[in-house]
Design a protein around this motif. Structure first.
Motif, mmCIF file in Angstrom:
data_model
loop_
_atom_site.group_PDB
_atom_site.id
_atom_site.type_symbol
_atom_site.label_atom_id
_atom_site.label_comp_id
_atom_site.label_asym_id
_atom_site.label_seq_id
_atom_site.Cartn_x
_atom_site.Cartn_y
_atom_site.Cartn_z
ATOM 1 N N GLY A 1 0.815 -1.213 0.000
ATOM 2 C CA GLY A 1 0.000 0.000 0.000
ATOM 3 C C GLY A 1 0.849 1.264 0.000
ATOM 4 N N VAL A 2 1.874 1.318 0.863
ATOM 5 C CA VAL A 2 2.693 2.541 0.926
ATOM 6 C C VAL A 2 3.657 2.616 -0.253
ATOM 7 C CG1 VAL A 2 2.454 2.733 3.434
ATOM 8 C CG2 VAL A 2 4.424 1.495 2.471
ATOM 9 N N ALA A 3 3.954 1.474 -0.891
ATOM 10 C CA ALA A 3 4.760 1.514 -2.118
ATOM 11 C C ALA A 3 3.957 2.144 -3.250
ATOM 12 C CB ALA A 3 5.221 0.118 -2.490
ATOM 13 N N HIS A 4 2.668 1.829 -3.303
ATOM 14 C CA HIS A 4 1.794 2.378 -4.341
ATOM 15 C C HIS A 4 1.478 3.840 -4.084
ATOM 16 C CE1 HIS A 4 -1.350 2.615 -7.347
ATOM 17 N NE2 HIS A 4 -2.221 3.021 -6.422
ATOM 18 N N LYS A 5 1.182 4.163 -2.824
ATOM 19 C CA LYS A 5 0.854 5.543 -2.453
ATOM 20 C C LYS A 5 1.383 5.806 -1.054
ATOM 21 C CE LYS A 5 -2.925 8.868 -2.057
ATOM 22 N NZ LYS A 5 -4.396 9.084 -2.151
#
Length: 540
Positions: free
Chosen positions: A309-313
């Motif tokens: 999730g934090v890699a994507h956003k």
């Protein structure tokens, strides 16, 4: 270790590393003798000058009645009449009656790169009360740290840049990026440090301790070192055995010269994998609170969902996989972090990113301090010992290790990679060893599942310091045993510092209860490349 790094089961290193270790130059006998004379001269001057204590600089944020001063030490002990640097020192006088006073107790929290200036505040902690009655509590910032001839290797804003990536199995292109960063960082240290750069090392940290001892008016040093502080404390005991009073080694670095520092860091990555499993197992036991999974594997899958999730956003625009990893590394250091870290993961998956942002986002106000700590960490570890200079060795060892210990392996490697391109001459690590009767009894404390300084290091130090006693906190993993929740350990430390008594044959004691789910704990904080400074408490 940001610290100080260490041990566990470990991959076998190849012949390239072994030959490099054998071929590395050691300090010559003439230089060693010259430095020893330099310490004597510097200590004599310091004993005459003493330390003029007064109000502490506002930047230290230390309350009354703590006072501060400085002590001058040679930059290069082979040239004691040459350039000197000032180490900042803090002090609170012993609170008991004059007949109770036993002298000064000097503390170092590890690193390399950590400051102990805050230590006199321990006088207000209830379980330090009797120790504070008997001793002046002395903190200080080692060379390079804080106001003590501070070292910097890059712009602090660049150091905490975010968000960043943290791939468990990095691609070839990512490796090339990190190699370029490591080379640039090493060059930045060379530009900033100049001719002084080689003098930030553990031997000089030990020598500085003896000058500080003399400046305090002490015939013998009473010292407590944690994590990396145990390593140069042990060097001190080896170099100056007749100057040792009482020494506590809390969460010991493995001092074997063959371990300093490349192998210690590989071992540390193995140990962090074990602690990461401890954390996930605890979270699974409290699935009713966190809803992250009923076994460690299910919790890992929940964590990977957060990573994706934090890699994507990136959360809050600042928390990417690198910041998430840095924050979760804290759970490997301290059980107290477990409730807040688990809650942050749980809340994120429910759509509330704020707890994760609060715990993992870089803190601009701390950027300069974090960058300074990283610079000193890097300089000391790179200067202390030979490192592989061929990235193929790092690649082989860490690729193999990451297959069974993926949690911290590559992040640990990237943190230390500047040492492969270090511009200052590297030296063979000094030998830590004392003979029976050389030292008064010393006390070693260790947690059996400590990741930052794996337990094997305490066993090795116990073998090398004749007459030492080893107290083991069984089935525990919090880094830093003294001053915690274990009343039994506190009693051992107090009995030793006040009466010089060590447990016969050492001892083993159970861990305090694990943290309760759902609240409390330490929020901690994230950052950029400097997250490993937690290891230094190193290390550390």
């Amino acid at each position: 270790m940001r610290a100080v790094a260490k041990y566990g089961a470990l991959t076998t290193l190849g012949s390239v590393v072994l030959s490099a270790l054998v071929a590395a130059p050691a300090d010559g006998a003439d230089a060693t003798t010259s430095a020893a004379h330099g310490v004597v001269r510097a200590a004599q001057r310091a004993a005459t000058a003493g330390i003029v204590f007064g109000a502490c600089p506002k930047a230290e944020q230390l309350p009354d009645p703590i006072v501060c001063g400085t002590v001058e030490v040679p930059l290069d002990y082979t040239e004691p009449d040459g350039r000197t640097i000032s180490l900042t020192v803090s002090r609170v006088p012993a609170s008991g009656s004059p007949e109770l006073r036993q002298g000064a107790l000097v503390f170092n929290p590890g690193g390399p790169g950590a400051s102990g200036m805050y230590f006199p505040m321990a006088a207000e902690v209830p379980h330090w009360k009797r120790i504070a009655e008997a001793y002046d509590l002395i903190g200080y910032a080692p060379r390079g740290v804080g106001s003590s001839a501070p070292l910097s290797c890059e712009d602090p804003a660049d150091f905490v840049k975010a968000p960043t990536q943290s791939p468990i199995h990095p691609s070839e292109s990512y490796k090339r990026e990190r190699i370029a960063e490591a080379k640039a960082y090493a060059q930045g240290c060379a530009r900033a440090g100049g001719a002084a750069l080689p003098h930030y090392n553990s031997l000089n940290n030990a020598r500085d301790l003896d000058v500080l001892r003399a400046a305090l008016g002490e015939q013998r040093l009473t010292f407590m070192g944690a994590s990396y502080g145990t390593y140069f404390g042990a060097l001190y005991a080896t170099l100056f055995p007749s100057h040792v009073g009482r020494m506590v080694f809390d969460s010991a670095v493995n001092p074997d010269p063959e371990q300093i520092w490349y192998r210690n860091n590989l071992d540390q990555s193995v140990a962090f994998e074990r602690r990461w499993d401890d954390f996930r197992t605890w979270v699974a036991k409290h699935d009713a609170t966190y809803h992250l999974g009923t076994d460690a594997e299910a919790v890992r899958q929940s964590y990977e969902r957060v990573r994706a999730g934090v890699a994507h956003k990136p959360a809050g625009g600042k928390v990417g996989p690198g910041q998430l990893q840095a924050a979760m590394l804290g759970a490997g250091y301290y059980d107290d972090y477990w409730p807040t870290r688990a809650s942050a993961l749980s809340e994120y998956l429910k759509g509330n990113q704020q707890p994760l942002i609060d715990q993992a986002a870089p803190r601009p106000a701390a950027a300069a301090q974090s960058e300074n700590a990283s610079a000193v960490y890097t300089a000391v570890e790179c200067n202390d010992a030979p490192w592989p200079t061929d990235f193929a060795v790092w690649d082989r060892d860490n690729t193999a290790l990451a297959r069974r210990a993926p949690f911290e392996t590559w992040d640990n490697a990237w943190m230390n990679l500047p040492c492969a391109y270090w511009p200052a001459p590297q030296r063979r690590p000094a030998e830590v060893r004392t003979r029976p009767g050389q030292l008064p009894p010393t006390l070693i404390l260790a947690a059996e599942r400590d990741a930052a300084t794996p337990y094997e290091g305490a066993v090795e130090l116990h073998k090398r310091l004749a007459g030492s006693a080893l107290v083991t906190e069984r089935d525990a993993g919090t880094h830093g045993v003294a001053g915690g929740a274990n009343a039994c350990v506190t009693a051992y430390v107090e009995d030793y510092l006040l009466h010089g008594k060590t447990p016969v044959g050492g001892g083993g004691r159970g861990a305090p209860p694990p943290p309760r789910p759902g609240g409390g704990g330490a929020a901690g904080g994230g950052g950029g490349r400097g997250h490993k400074h937690q290891k230094s408490r190193t290390g550390g």
